[in-house]
Scaffold this active site. Sequence first.
Site: not given
Lengths: 422, 422
Positions: B211, B307-308, B213-214
């Site tokens: 996953q 810290d997903h 997102r960064n």
Amino acid sequence: MSKLVPPHGGKGLVCMLLEGDALAKEKEKAKGLKQVKISPRVKGDLIMIGTGGFSPLNGFMTKADWKGVLDKFLLSDGTFWPVPVTLDCTAAEEAAIKIGDEIALFDGKEIMATMKVTEKYAMTEADKIYECEKTFMGEGTPTAEDFWKIAKADHPGVQMVMAQGPFNLAGPVKVLSEAEYPTKYAGVYLRPAESRKVFDERGWGEVAALQLRNPMHRSHEYLCKIAVEVCDGVFIHSLVGNLKPGDIPAEVRVKCIDALVQNYFVPKHVVQGGYPLDMRYAGPREALLHATFRQNYGCSRMIIGRDHAGVGDFYGMFEAQDIFNKIPCPTGEGKALLCTPLKIDWTFYCFKCDGMASLRTCPHKKEDRVLLSGTMLRKLLSEGGTLPDHFGRDEVVEILRKYYEGVTDKVEVKLHGAATGK
Amino acid sequence: MSKLVPPHGGKGLVCMLLEGDALAKEKEKAKGLKQVKISPRVKGDLIMIGTGGFSPLNGFMTKADWKGVLDKFLLSDGTFWPVPVTLDCTAAEEAAIKIGDEIALFDGKEIMATMKVTEKYAMTEADKIYECEKTFMGEGTPTAEDFWKIAKADHPGVQMVMAQGPFNLAGPVKVLSEAEYPTKYAGVYLRPAESRKVFDERGWGEVAALQLRNPMHRSHEYLCKIAVEVCDGVFIHSLVGNLKPGDIPAEVRVKCIDALVQNYFVPKHVVQGGYPLDMRYAGPREALLHATFRQNYGCSRMIIGRDHAGVGDFYGMFEAQDIFNKIPCPTGEGKALLCTPLKIDWTFYCFKCDGMASLRTCPHKKEDRVLLSGTMLRKLLSEGGTLPDHFGRDEVVEILRKYYEGVTDKVEVKLHGAATGK
């Protein structure tokens, strides 16, 4: 409640090692029994049967087991097993022994075990050849003709089988000794019950085993670290059995592992252990054996890298990984192998990757990588040369260098096969 | 015969997206239907329902589903599901709609879908608070009092829920559009059937999803490479849904991934894809959602780092890993989640390790490691500072630097929560 994989065979740990009064009594009795002289390989197998490392075996194989293992990877009761575990003897020994006799197994120094003989069977030259072809023939020598052209001269496993006596004896054993291992490798030599206890105390469930018979360099460290990332912990499990001239002695290898673990591992995720077997160099079949006995030690994953348990060019680079897809998976409690392979490609340091990598993760060129054969490594170390950067850890290289400074004159540097293995 | 994990829910891919004649007809019909204005989050959810990414959901949840998911992680039919997927509306919209009506879901630009309304239910302030506490409360704010002290101001997921209308509408949908995704992210935006096809063509069985997102730095690369070592391949799956001000746009992130894949990956072991969801920042629950829809995309493992899907300090560092041990495992075909977590600790480059490592594999000190928070990274990049060695790949840093050179004046650098996530 243990989260570990159960021992192979569905019968718990089958430990044939006697202790306490029973041991003293059996030792006394053994003195009066007919003796069979055993080979170093048999001695190692015997200790494994004693400690439960070879569960569910309780002794040496019958002809039916031998045949089933070679043809179908199955003992005669349908349990998975990958290589013959047999006791050979001379014609004179065979002639003196009757079915039902108890005999003493003597290693030249002490009586290692007693055995109740339940079967005697001939091992003709044809039988031995059959055993060798089934056990040791791989992709490197795809035809019997190719194989026998080089096997007798170059394959130590084949040499061991062909040197066996003309008969095998089968039967359950009572093991009387673990020989020098518990004292010589105190703290490293572990029985399966002991490694399981350590793993349980740490709350581990998924444990990966690394098979090691050479000094541990960064490639091996990388294999272990991948395992640590994805499992609860790694069991660095070294062969401390008998070695061929030129191999690095187990004490030195253990010291190297210690240095590595102390300086480059998080202690709570790693356990070091030693086991008393001789290498068979059976490549794919031996990889399966490694997984089978690691299951008994409590490991659910067996790290299989390139040319696992190989020698010379007898096996394909990843034949020992592929065989796990081809073995039978018998049904019934404990019959199937539960320790699965953790297959890892050829590993190395890569300058462009800026770290360790494998052929699966590094897209760069050969010249970007630090590659060094075992033979080249020994040559550099024994001649006082400098190892390429990033190949090994300084602490380990230092130990090896000191060892070679002391022994260069004494041991042959060109090795018998060990150059390609793990 | 596909070796991939089957889609979640036991019904194959449930795709509510219309195509061809059916699509044209439904579009025509939709023009005459009452409209409900949907939020960006709902739009993303809708496209996922359309493509089968949210299989077995075929529409928006009923009250019973909503309650079951919050209380027990179960839909009312007993299938595992981790977060509410609901459609909210205003009081005026609700008043105009009767049970049984077909309605059009309008995103402000186009009609995204039609829906047959099977249920309407109130979402009182108390209901929304209940949803927020169940969905977003973690170890960082263990009591409701702690949570609400900061949640409304600092938690974008909470803000989204609290901003919802006072009613939810439930029912099956027919999806008419995938909005801008197929064109804007051509080659990256993949439907589950498409990613499965790619994986099948490569003969993959075990596929791990990352996953993202960064922008992808070496920590993410390392997670992927561990996955490549132990699985058949990795699916680098980026969120390309709507972003908050200050986040790096998806186009730039996709370009970074391209640069990384081209220069540092073996192409045959990696696939890049994008999916259209907005982040909920639900931490542990969202990690479960990520695993659930990755199962639909064909992935059997979901990489879960530290810290997903987190934001601020709402969740414990490894709470999103631990939750996988606590969820129900319903019996019955397809009911349980089959995509299992590949849990990896905090990763970084370590000088003493001479490569990437994690807290599980590196025993060294903080000062030996290259650590950089997302916030610090953005500050350095936007101010033209130099990144520490080994943190990112030159090719990626160059793309980011160019992006920041162009936009520094335009976007706020202090981010809303994204600093801690993946």
